[in-house]
Design a protein around this motif. Structure first.
Motif, mmCIF file in Angstrom:
data_model
loop_
_atom_site.group_PDB
_atom_site.id
_atom_site.type_symbol
_atom_site.label_atom_id
_atom_site.label_comp_id
_atom_site.label_asym_id
_atom_site.label_seq_id
_atom_site.Cartn_x
_atom_site.Cartn_y
_atom_site.Cartn_z
ATOM 1 N N LEU A 1 0.834 -1.201 0.000
ATOM 2 C CA LEU A 1 0.000 0.000 0.000
ATOM 3 C C LEU A 1 0.872 1.255 0.000
ATOM 4 C CD1 LEU A 1 -2.828 -0.852 2.565
ATOM 5 C CD2 LEU A 1 -3.106 -0.510 0.109
ATOM 6 N N ASP A 2 0.483 2.219 -0.786
ATOM 7 C CA ASP A 2 1.173 3.518 -0.812
ATOM 8 C C ASP A 2 0.189 4.546 -0.257
ATOM 9 O OD1 ASP A 2 2.750 5.693 -1.221
ATOM 10 O OD2 ASP A 2 2.670 5.632 -3.414
ATOM 11 N N ILE A 3 0.339 4.876 1.055
ATOM 12 C CA ILE A 3 -0.611 5.761 1.730
ATOM 13 C C ILE A 3 0.074 7.065 2.098
ATOM 14 C CG2 ILE A 3 -2.212 6.014 3.674
ATOM 15 C CD1 ILE A 3 -2.247 2.973 3.919
ATOM 16 N N ASN A 4 -0.549 8.159 1.763
ATOM 17 C CA ASN A 4 -0.078 9.483 2.158
ATOM 18 C C ASN A 4 -0.899 9.912 3.372
ATOM 19 O OD1 ASN A 4 1.143 11.973 2.234
ATOM 20 N ND2 ASN A 4 -0.086 12.843 0.571
ATOM 21 N N TRP A 5 -0.225 10.067 4.514
ATOM 22 C CA TRP A 5 -0.917 10.334 5.774
ATOM 23 C C TRP A 5 -0.870 11.809 6.152
ATOM 24 C CZ3 TRP A 5 -3.482 6.313 7.980
ATOM 25 C CH2 TRP A 5 -3.071 5.019 7.659
ATOM 26 N N ASP A 6 -1.980 12.303 6.705
ATOM 27 C CA ASP A 6 -1.968 13.553 7.457
ATOM 28 C C ASP A 6 -1.632 13.144 8.885
ATOM 29 O OD1 ASP A 6 -2.491 15.738 9.033
ATOM 30 O OD2 ASP A 6 -4.334 16.299 7.987
ATOM 31 N N ARG A 7 -0.439 13.468 9.335
ATOM 32 C CA ARG A 7 0.063 12.922 10.597
ATOM 33 C C ARG A 7 -0.543 13.556 11.845
ATOM 34 N NH1 ARG A 7 5.075 9.919 10.548
ATOM 35 N NH2 ARG A 7 5.530 9.229 8.436
ATOM 36 N N GLY A 8 -1.348 14.581 11.711
ATOM 37 C CA GLY A 8 -2.061 15.132 12.844
ATOM 38 C C GLY A 8 -1.208 15.918 13.816
ATOM 39 N N LYS A 9 -1.783 16.214 14.973
ATOM 40 C CA LYS A 9 -1.144 17.081 15.956
ATOM 41 C C LYS A 9 0.094 16.455 16.604
ATOM 42 C CE LYS A 9 -5.490 19.408 17.192
ATOM 43 N NZ LYS A 9 -6.451 19.694 18.287
ATOM 44 N N SER A 10 0.181 15.137 16.587
ATOM 45 C CA SER A 10 1.287 14.468 17.289
ATOM 46 C C SER A 10 2.428 14.092 16.356
ATOM 47 C CB SER A 10 0.763 13.199 17.986
ATOM 48 O OG SER A 10 -0.238 13.521 18.922
ATOM 49 N N SER A 11 2.475 14.697 15.191
ATOM 50 C CA SER A 11 3.477 14.290 14.196
ATOM 51 C C SER A 11 4.910 14.499 14.677
ATOM 52 C CB SER A 11 3.252 15.050 12.887
ATOM 53 O OG SER A 11 3.331 16.457 13.102
ATOM 54 N N ASP A 12 5.144 15.524 15.497
ATOM 55 C CA ASP A 12 6.507 15.825 15.945
ATOM 56 C C ASP A 12 6.796 15.312 17.351
ATOM 57 O OD1 ASP A 12 7.014 17.172 13.555
ATOM 58 O OD2 ASP A 12 6.201 19.055 14.349
ATOM 59 N N LEU A 13 5.851 14.575 17.920
ATOM 60 C CA LEU A 13 6.025 14.115 19.295
ATOM 61 C C LEU A 13 7.081 13.019 19.364
ATOM 62 C CD1 LEU A 13 4.784 14.465 22.165
ATOM 63 C CD2 LEU A 13 3.318 12.502 21.638
ATOM 64 N N ASP A 14 8.004 13.145 20.305
ATOM 65 C CA ASP A 14 8.996 12.107 20.529
ATOM 66 C C ASP A 14 9.336 12.043 22.017
ATOM 67 O OD1 ASP A 14 10.636 14.306 21.012
ATOM 68 O OD2 ASP A 14 11.733 14.122 19.125
ATOM 69 N N SER A 15 10.193 11.113 22.383
ATOM 70 C CA SER A 15 10.520 10.910 23.796
ATOM 71 C C SER A 15 11.146 12.147 24.424
ATOM 72 C CB SER A 15 11.464 9.714 23.943
ATOM 73 O OG SER A 15 10.837 8.533 23.510
ATOM 74 N N GLU A 16 11.974 12.841 23.662
ATOM 75 C CA GLU A 16 12.625 14.038 24.184
ATOM 76 C C GLU A 16 11.608 15.123 24.512
ATOM 77 O OE1 GLU A 16 15.924 17.345 22.690
ATOM 78 O OE2 GLU A 16 15.905 15.329 21.794
ATOM 79 N N ALA A 17 10.610 15.289 23.650
ATOM 80 C CA ALA A 17 9.584 16.304 23.891
ATOM 81 C C ALA A 17 8.744 15.954 25.117
ATOM 82 C CB ALA A 17 8.691 16.435 22.656
ATOM 83 N N ILE A 18 8.454 14.674 25.300
ATOM 84 C CA ILE A 18 7.654 14.249 26.457
ATOM 85 C C ILE A 18 8.449 14.447 27.746
ATOM 86 C CG2 ILE A 18 6.570 12.269 27.570
ATOM 87 C CD1 ILE A 18 5.939 11.243 24.699
ATOM 88 N N THR A 19 9.730 14.116 27.719
ATOM 89 C CA THR A 19 10.579 14.331 28.899
ATOM 90 C C THR A 19 10.643 15.808 29.261
ATOM 91 O OG1 THR A 19 11.916 12.382 28.395
ATOM 92 C CG2 THR A 19 12.908 14.047 29.830
ATOM 93 N N GLU A 20 10.711 16.654 28.248
ATOM 94 C CA GLU A 20 10.740 18.094 28.490
ATOM 95 C C GLU A 20 9.442 18.561 29.143
ATOM 96 O OE1 GLU A 20 11.121 22.243 25.898
ATOM 97 O OE2 GLU A 20 11.915 20.369 25.065
ATOM 98 N N GLN A 21 8.312 18.029 28.692
ATOM 99 C CA GLN A 21 7.029 18.372 29.299
ATOM 100 C C GLN A 21 6.990 17.968 30.767
ATOM 101 O OE1 GLN A 21 4.111 16.806 26.038
ATOM 102 N NE2 GLN A 21 2.949 18.174 27.341
ATOM 103 N N LEU A 22 7.433 16.747 31.050
ATOM 104 C CA LEU A 22 7.430 16.251 32.429
ATOM 105 C C LEU A 22 8.315 17.121 33.323
ATOM 106 C CD1 LEU A 22 7.719 12.417 31.700
ATOM 107 C CD2 LEU A 22 5.766 13.540 32.793
ATOM 108 N N THR A 23 9.484 17.476 32.806
ATOM 109 C CA THR A 23 10.429 18.295 33.588
ATOM 110 C C THR A 23 9.871 19.685 33.838
ATOM 111 O OG1 THR A 23 12.260 17.075 32.586
ATOM 112 C CG2 THR A 23 12.796 19.151 33.680
ATOM 113 N N HIS A 24 9.281 20.288 32.816
ATOM 114 C CA HIS A 24 8.715 21.631 32.954
ATOM 115 C C HIS A 24 7.564 21.631 33.952
ATOM 116 C CE1 HIS A 24 7.527 25.684 31.849
ATOM 117 N NE2 HIS A 24 6.300 25.249 31.604
ATOM 118 N N ALA A 25 6.678 20.630 33.854
ATOM 119 C CA ALA A 25 5.514 20.579 34.744
ATOM 120 C C ALA A 25 5.919 20.325 36.193
ATOM 121 C CB ALA A 25 4.544 19.498 34.276
#
Length: 560
Positions: A272-296
């Motif tokens: 299958l060749d699917i072109n996705w709209d990756r939505g709001k979480s397209s750039d989410l990764d472990s580093e970004a989540i760790t940063e959120q936890l640290t900031h909060a």
């Protein structure tokens, strides 16, 4: 025909050659009822069925996922019946709210079913005793029951449960029954072989993957590589050329590939060749989540527990110890990836699935197919592990969408990779711990701030709500708020963050991560105080004998 709860209780009995306790099944006409009394079998939809050959079938209403409810729940019933355990056969039965309670989870199967099942077993025993007493024209109090045999010691007469099915079916269901004193238990508390083990050893145990229906096809769903992504467009030309592919189309969670064999589906999905709209979480990764936890972590949280004055104790402490712990997202990784078989007909929908939430699945099927819930037949198969993952019926919804579209029985399969990438994960969390020892090295203050995404406000409450962290602290602080150690000055806080990742219950949920942080920090405090870590804990458990007993036993068995 509607049946009131009062009539349900008053008339729960059975006809024909089987005695059924626990539900009401109205006959369609008086002639049918009469015929049933003449020997036609009575098909139950409750817990207990006794046949004339002395075989007893007990419905295990909860989902068996390895925790043993196929044995523990029937044991409760058989105990109060004084039934011969060797004659007990266990079946799952078609899921109903009466037998399932709607849901299996939270380690509640035994505790939530305990009284109901004991009464069901005791009621059956009382009706059998009454039938035997009437047969012999003696007082019921002069009769005894043991191992499925009613005895009248004064005259040495005996009748088996099977010999009493017809007569017992005419007895009234008792309004009140006496339950056994625990000292009288003969089954409960004993170590007996599990009822599901032989089936799993000889291969006869049925999992949903074992279900095969005439005309059945196979399906898989290709999902977005990012959470919340949707299909923009797709090229099906290469996939459609695979021999055995029947259809490819969009569903709510992605793109369904349907074929006559699993191999055809596996090949096609890779083309299958699917072109996705990756939505709001397209750039989410472990580093970004760790940063959120640290900031909060630097923000004020909702207080879930406060005793004494921990801030003052910390200011006056002999030693202050700080620590930070983090735990990651955790997939359930059950041995059996989720799967489902559905067969949708114009007047009926049948489902076979390893689900912890069968009644919710029936509602889901009704919504998708347009059939009333009473036309949905939910068969709960054995679960190859659940741990909370299979309380979410997304996979059943996918199978229903596919089956409703192609109008054929379908087996929906998830690959192991699908199961890992599209789970409902245990949330990550960050734990900020501060503790103090007084001048004598005694634990004097304890602060624990938990920073984590909210399961409650991801899965249950999905609309704006004031004081979310305060409400959620009762859930997210499990294992932290109710820490058993006696500490004079304590504050437990919770601060939530939002991440675009599906989250759900994972075994003991927040206890697993909060407890981890607690015990790691207790070790660090004990090390700082130069006290043996077992002794350090026991000093703080003087009013918790059960917890202290567990700790002493663990230390003894470990040769500490």
């Amino acid at each position: 025909m509607s049946v009131s709860r009062r009539n349900f209780i008053k008339t729960a009995s059975a006809a024909g050659t089987g005695l059924v306790i626990g539900f009401y099944l109205p006959s369609r006409n008086p002639l049918e009822a009469a015929e049933a009394g003449l020997g036609k079998p009575f098909v139950p939809n409750a817990w207990i069925t006794i046949q004339p050959d002395d075989q007893i079938t007990i419905i295990a209403g909860k989902s068996e996922m390895g925790q043993g409810v196929w044995t523990s729940l029937p044991m409760i019933i058989a105990e109060e019946m004084d039934a011969d355990w060797s004659k007990v056969k266990v079946e799952q039965g078609v899921a109903t709210r009466e037998t399932t309670g709607g849901f299996t989870g939270g380690s509640t199967s035994v505790r939530n079913s305990w009284t109901t099942l004991r009464k069901a077993g005791a009621s059956a025993r009382e009706m059998l005793l009454a039938a035997a007493a009437r047969e012999w024209n003696v007082s019921k109090s002069d009769c005894t029951v043991e191992n499925s045999i009613i005895s009248h010691p004064a005259t040495s007469r005996q009748l088996t449960f099977g010999q009493l099915t017809v007569k017992a079916s005419t007895e009234r269901l008792p309004k009140k029954v006496a339950l056994k004193d625990p000292s009288q238990f003969k089954l409960i508390g004993t170590d007996i072989p599990r009822k599901d083990t032989p089936l799993k050893v000889d291969g006869s145990a049925q999992f949903a993957m074992d279900v095969d229906l005439d005309g059945m096809v196979y399906a898989m769903v290709v999902r977005s590589p990012s959470f919340g992504g949707t299909v923009k467009n797709m090229d099906l030309s290469r996939a459609e050329k695979i021999n055995g592919i029947l259809n490819i189309f969009e569903v709510s969670n992605g793109v369904a590939v349907v074929g006559s064999t699993t191999w055809a589906v596996l090949q096609a999905r890779n083309l299958l060749d699917i072109n996705w709209d990756r939505g709001k979480s397209s750039d989410l990764d472990s580093e970004a989540i760790t940063e959120q936890l640290t900031h909060a972590a630097g923000k004020k949280g909702a207080t879930g527990r406060k005793e004494g004055n921990p801030e003052r104790a910390l200011r006056n402490a002999g030693k202050v110890i700080n620590a930070v712990y983090e735990v990651p997202f955790q997939a359930h990784a059950t041995m059996e990836p989720v799967n489902c078989v559905v067969d949708i007909q114009p007047d009926q929908c049948r489902i076979w699935a390893p689900t912890q939430a069968p009644i919710q699945a029936k509602k889901q099927a009704s919504k998708i197919t347009g059939l009333p819930e009473e036309k949905v037949e939910m068969h709960v198969s054995f679960l190859g592990g659940g741990f909370g993952r299979k309380s979410f019926n997304d996979f059943i919804g996918e199978a229903l969408e596919v089956g409703n579209r192609i109008k054929r029985p379908v087996k929906l399969i998830w690959k192991r990779e699908d199961d890992t990438r599209h789970d409902y994960y245990r949330p990550p969390s960050r734990h900020i711990m501060i503790g103090s020892l007084d001048k004598d090295g005694v634990l004097d203050a304890w602060k624990h701030k938990v920073v984590a995404p909210s399961i409650l406000f991801t899965q249950i409450i999905q609309y704006p709500f004031p004081f979310k962290d305060k409400l959620d602290s009762y859930v997210a602080l499990e294992g932290a708020r109710n820490i058993p150690y006696e500490i004079p000055n304590i504050r437990i806080e919770y601060k939530s963050i939002q991440v675009g990742v599906p989250m759900g219950w994972w075994r003991s949920v927040y206890d697993s991560q909060n407890g981890y942080a607690n015990e790691c920090f207790m070790d660090e405090l004990a090390h700082t105080a130069n006290v043996d870590p077992v002794k350090f804990r026991l000093n703080r458990l003087k009013n918790s004998p059960r917890d202290a007993g567990v700790l002493r036993l663990a230390a003894e068995k470990a040769g500490w």
